[in-house]
Scaffold this active site. Structure first.
Site, PDB file in Angstrom:
ATOM      1  N   GLY A 237       0.838  -1.181   0.000  1.00 22.91           N
ATOM      2  CA  GLY A 237       0.000   0.000   0.000  1.00 22.91           C
ATOM      3  C   GLY A 237       0.873   1.230   0.000  1.00 22.91           C
ATOM      4  N   HIS A 238       0.235   2.391   0.123  1.00 19.02           N
ATOM      5  CA  HIS A 238       1.001   3.639   0.069  1.00 19.02           C
ATOM      6  C   HIS A 238       1.199   4.262   1.444  1.00 19.02           C
ATOM      7  CE1 HIS A 238       0.041   4.286  -4.503  1.00 19.02           C
ATOM      8  NE2 HIS A 238       0.614   3.142  -4.229  1.00 19.02           N
ATOM      9  N   GLY A 239       0.924   3.503   2.512  1.00 19.52           N
ATOM     10  CA  GLY A 239       1.183   3.989   3.857  1.00 19.52           C
ATOM     11  C   GLY A 239      -0.023   4.672   4.473  1.00 19.52           C
TER      12      GLY A 239
END
Ligand SMILES: *[C@@H]1O[C@H](CO)[C@@H](O)[C@H](O)[C@H]1NC(C)=O
Ligand SMILES: *[C@@H]1O[C@H](CO)[C@@H](O)[C@H](O)[C@H]1NC(C)=O
Length: 389
Positions: A237-239
């Site tokens: 994911g992107h955090g």
């Protein structure tokens, strides 16, 4: 004798009626829903909801095991009492992504108060939609799988969401929401499948959840206040992001957000604050990131006030978003890029009050670096990479 018999029967039937109404339990199957994954159960779900919503005593809506096909559906309030949605089965979207794609929301709770959802699986079948997007064909805007708008006192516990078209869960204009034990899954290549998005909301707790998806695990948008996030496993994911902020000149700020006791694995970012590079009266302040483990995260700690995904159509000015009082404490692990700590703040509105304490983020045995632009603050304890504040 016969009269007495009839009278006791009437008494017995009255007792049953009273017992049922004091329980106020509504099984969607009794309203015509079918657990076969094929029959459209939208209307039966709505009828069951209306009965529950009109109940003057607390009501339970029960969804048994099986797959229930639902088209876009709105559960509207206000309701007369509390409602528990007890879901043993799976709610599935139609296979044709157009049937959800233009509505913006698949399952929407609007203006409800005191609603709890326990268990349940949501399968939005997003794969066809993502491939439409990837092929650059003309596709609908996409739907969020489950959204709460203008609602308060909400609990969602033990829900699983897979393969949303865009976001999995959205909280918008709500107060007092608890999300816990959620399991969120979509491939890392799926576009804009944020796990949980919060905006214009106050008093939000997100805890003990596992999020593997194609965009931010959690994103906190404008107007979010008093947000508590703990025990999240994020990745791929992107955090966890605050932002994107500065979408508009006039927007509400973000304040008092804590992210703690969480693990990021192989994500693009760890803890991020991002804003577009354009004028705005927005802000992000009193933010705390602590007790976090990073495992091969590309940008473990990042503030990006020149946010510009794919370097495409960017405003390319200086961000008006004011970022202040941001604490990073006890953050450890490995970076997948050399710049393990990166503060790209606005030239017109530098970041202030950044506090670093006990940071150890390594890259290739000591090659890790930090980078600061327009960022001011203090460091205490051991800071690796060496602080640039
Ligand atoms: C900050 O948010 C937390 C919940 O996350 C809340 O308990 C606390 O009261 C808030 N602090 C302020 C000053 O509003
Ligand atoms: C942004 O602006 C600068 C200076 O005006 C210019 O050099 C640069 O090419 C611009 N970048 C983009 C992506 O438009």
């Amino acid at each position: 004798m016969a009269t007495r018999f009839i009278l006791s029967w009437i008494f017995f039937l009255l007792c049953i009626a009273f017992f049922q109404s004091s329980n106020a339990a509504y099984n969607v199957v009794n309203f015509g829903a079918r657990p076969d994954g094929k029959t459209d159960s939208t209307l039966p779900f709505l009828k069951a909801w209306l009965s529950a919503c009109n109940s003057v005593i607390p009501a339970t809506l029960y969804v048994p095991k099986g797959r229930f096909l639902l088209k876009p559906i709105v559960f509207s309030g206000p309701c007369k009492s509390k409602i528990v949605f007890q879901i043993a089965g799976t709610l599935v979207a139609p296979s044709d992504y157009w049937s959800l794609g233009n509505s913006g929301n698949w399952i929407l709770f609007n203006k409800v108060n005191r609603v709890a959802i326990y268990g349940g699986n949501l399968d939005a079948k997003g794969a066809g939609y993502w491939s439409c997007r990837r092929a650059g064909r003309s596709c609908p805007a996409g739907s969020t799988s489950i959204t709460f708008m203008w609602s308060s006192n909400i609990v969602v516990s033990g829900l699983t969401s897979i393969n949303s078209q865009i976001m999995h869960v959205a909280i918008d204009h709500c107060t007092d929401v608890i999300l816990r034990k959620l399991k969120i899954r979509a491939p890392s290549s799926s576009l804009n499948t944020d796990g949980i998005h919060v905006q214009s909301s106050t008093g939000i707790t997100i805890s003990s959840s596992s999020i593997m998806t194609g965009d931010d695990c959690i994103s906190i948008g404008e107007g979010s206040k008093n947000v508590w996030i703990d025990h999240i496993a994020c990745g791929p994911g992107h955090g966890i992001s605050i932002g994107s902020l500065g979408d508009y000149v006039s927007e509400d700020g973000v304040q008092n957000v804590t992210v703690t006791s969480s693990v990021f694995s192989g994500t693009q970012n760890g803890v991020r604050i991002k804003s577009w590079a354009r004028p705005s009266n927005g802000y992000a302040r009193n933010i705390a990131f602590r007790n976090i483990i990073m495992k091969g995260v590309y940008n473990p700690i990042i503030i990006d006030q020149k946010y510009c995904p794919d370097d495409n159509g960017c405003p390319n000015q200086s961000s008006g978003v004011k970022i202040s009082q941001v604490t990073y404490k006890n953050i450890r692990g490995t970076s997948a890029s050399q710049i393990a700590m990166n503060f790209v703040c606005s030239s017109s509105n530098p970041c202030t009050g950044i506090r670093l304490q006990d940071i150890k983020l390594t890259y290739n045995n000591g090659a890790e670096k930090s980078s600061c632009t327009n960022a001011a603050g203090i460091s205490t304890g051991v800071i690796i990479p060496r602080s640039c504040l």
